[in-house]
Write an enzyme that holds these catalytic residues in place. Structure first.
Site, PDB file in Angstrom:
ATOM      1  N   HIS A   1      77.330 -55.849  12.565  1.00 32.45           N
ATOM      2  CA  HIS A   1      78.329 -56.905  12.419  1.00 32.45           C
ATOM      3  C   HIS A   1      78.166 -57.672  11.108  1.00 32.45           C
ATOM      4  CE1 HIS A   1      81.704 -58.806  14.178  1.00 32.45           C
ATOM      5  NE2 HIS A   1      81.337 -58.657  15.441  1.00 32.45           N
ATOM      6  N   ARG A   2      77.085 -57.452  10.378  1.00 36.14           N
ATOM      7  CA  ARG A   2      76.919 -58.114   9.083  1.00 36.14           C
ATOM      8  C   ARG A   2      77.797 -57.493   8.007  1.00 36.14           C
ATOM      9  NH1 ARG A   2      70.548 -57.368   8.513  1.00 36.14           N
ATOM     10  NH2 ARG A   2      71.296 -55.274   9.092  1.00 36.14           N
TER      11      ARG A   2
END
Length: 453
Positions: free
Chosen positions: A424-425
């Site tokens: 998700h980064r």
């Protein structure tokens, strides 16, 4: 005069620190040539035959088949004859293993006249100092870093069976040679020490029999109730990598069901046209590379030191392959420039190499995205763990007939579940959802893929 040279487990590259002995290719007493393979070892990456840089007679082997040795630990010893006058000094091979050069001769073999080189600690040196009541006792020597002065394989076997470290044992024979009597003496001392310890423990338990608290079962206490399997080799490497992935990567998963009926029909038509058969995995891989061209955020990795997301130009596609020795992830290099036929051929080659244990470290590293076809295990869905340091993994379930609404009517169609686990980064859910939707559209309508070819 023969010299006993020690060959240590070399650095096999790719940051590997240990290896497991799979098969010894030589026995004690065998004559080996320079660069002859002497043992087959398994690292976390692959199976490797290790050549010996010395030629001579094998005098000892260290480690049984199945045991694990760290890099730099003794592998075997070889008795090498001193070269005759006029012959070259270089008995090492020209073959250089990673981190273990063998071209240079081993330090001129200075063990030939050890007594001449020893300082005046020996009793027979009256010219140095005035005689004393007794010679100075030898200092407690640190463990030897060079060859262990043992010639007899029986002495080595006796020491190995009883756990005696020959590197810490002073020898009473000529030139410090370790004899059978030295090992037996060390064994007697060990028995005496253990007896004293047991006696002390018995006294302590008799003094305070009521002070012992109730035993709380621990992990080690339950060893008799189950089977302990060491985490080493491929299994250990997988455990370390998955743990690191869970610890460092904030992952999320999305999934979708797709009608793969037209996809399977297209594959049948392709294979009917002749030539090499194209696998389902190859077609899915081609769809993946097209999707990554549209959503490059998922072909990236996170540089924590620089606090940057690095989007990668090339797609090196890893795929999960189950073998008898465990799960491995071979990597198809430059998958973005390959067509379905080329991808299929490379998948087949790497799969065969994986099952035979012949994958090289280079074929198991460098991946940027992974395709995981867990449908071959008969399951529909999964939430795969990202192959660190990659940013995403596409999972594919089994393709099976299911009820499906097709063109407004209920029909039986070939349905597959697709899942995407992503870091998700590197992106938000919109990007991940767009990637997965594009893959599903290509599976449901293969003609969609033609627009990007």
């Amino acid at each position: 005069m023969a010299q006993v040279l020690e060959f240590k487990l070399p650095d096999l590259g790719e940051g590997l620190t240990e290896a497991s002995i799979v098969t010894w290719l030589v026995q004690v007493g065998d004559v080996v040539a320079v660069d002859q393979p002497v043992v087959e070892v398994e690292t976390a990456k692959a199976m490797v035959e290790v050549p010996c840089p010395y030629g001579g007679v094998v005098t000892a082997r260290f480690g049984e088949e199945g045991s694990e040795l760290p890099v730099g630990s003794p592998l075997l010893t070889v008795a090498v004859g001193t070269p005759a006058e006029g012959e070259g000094d270089d008995e090492g091979s020209g073959n250089v293993l990673v981190g273990y050069g063998t071209a240079a001769a081993p330090a001129r073999r200075r063990r030939v006249r050890r007594q001449d080189d020893v300082p005046a600690a020996a009793p027979a040196a009256p010219t140095r100092t005035a005689p004393t009541a007794s010679p100075a006792p030898p200092a407690e020597a640190a463990p030897r870093s060079g060859p262990v002065p043992v010639i007899s394989p029986l002495v080595r076997k006796l020491a190995r069976e009883h756990g005696v470290d020959l590197r810490e044992l002073p020898g009473s024979g000529p030139d410090g040679l370790i004899l059978r009597a030295d090992v037996e003496s060390a064994l007697r001392e060990t028995v005496q020490v253990r007896a004293h310890v047991a006696e002390a423990e018995a006294v302590a338990s008799a003094v305070a029999p009521t002070q012992a608290p109730a035993q709380v079962p621990t992990a080690s206490d339950t060893s008799a109730d189950g089977i302990r399997v060491p985490l080493r080799g491929i299994r250990g490497a997988v455990a370390d990598k998955l743990t690191r992935s869970r610890r460092e990567i904030p992952d999320a998963t999305c999934w979708v069901d797709a009608d793969a009926t037209e996809f399977m029909h297209a594959r049948v038509a392709m294979n009917a046209a002749g030539g090499e058969k194209i696998s389902v995995l190859a077609l899915l891989a081609r769809i993946c590379t097209a999707a990554l061209a549209r959503y490059p955020e998922l072909n990236s990795r996170v540089d924590l030191a620089a606090r940057e997301v690095v989007q990668l130009d090339a797609v090196h596609l890893g795929f999960a392959a189950q073998t008898e020795r465990g799960l491995v992830v071979p990597v198809v290099k430059d998958a973005h420039v390959r067509d379905a036929e080329s991808l299929g051929a490379e998948f087949a080659r790497l799969t065969d190499a994986a099952r035979a244990g012949r994958l090289t470290p280079g074929e198991l590293t460098g991946g940027t995205f992974t395709l995981n076809n867990y449908g071959v295990f008969g399951v529909d869905g999964s939430t795969p763990i990202i192959n660190h340091p990659e940013a995403a993994m596409l999972g594919v379930g089994r393709i099976i007939p299911k009820p499906w609404v097709h063109q407004g009517e209920l029909a039986v169609r070939q349905v597959v579940q697709l899942s995407l686990t992503f870091d998700h980064r590197v992106c938000d859910g919109g990007t991940a959802g767009g990637f997965l939707r594009y893959v599903a559209d290509c599976v449901e309508q293969p003609a969609v893929l033609l627009r990007t070819l």
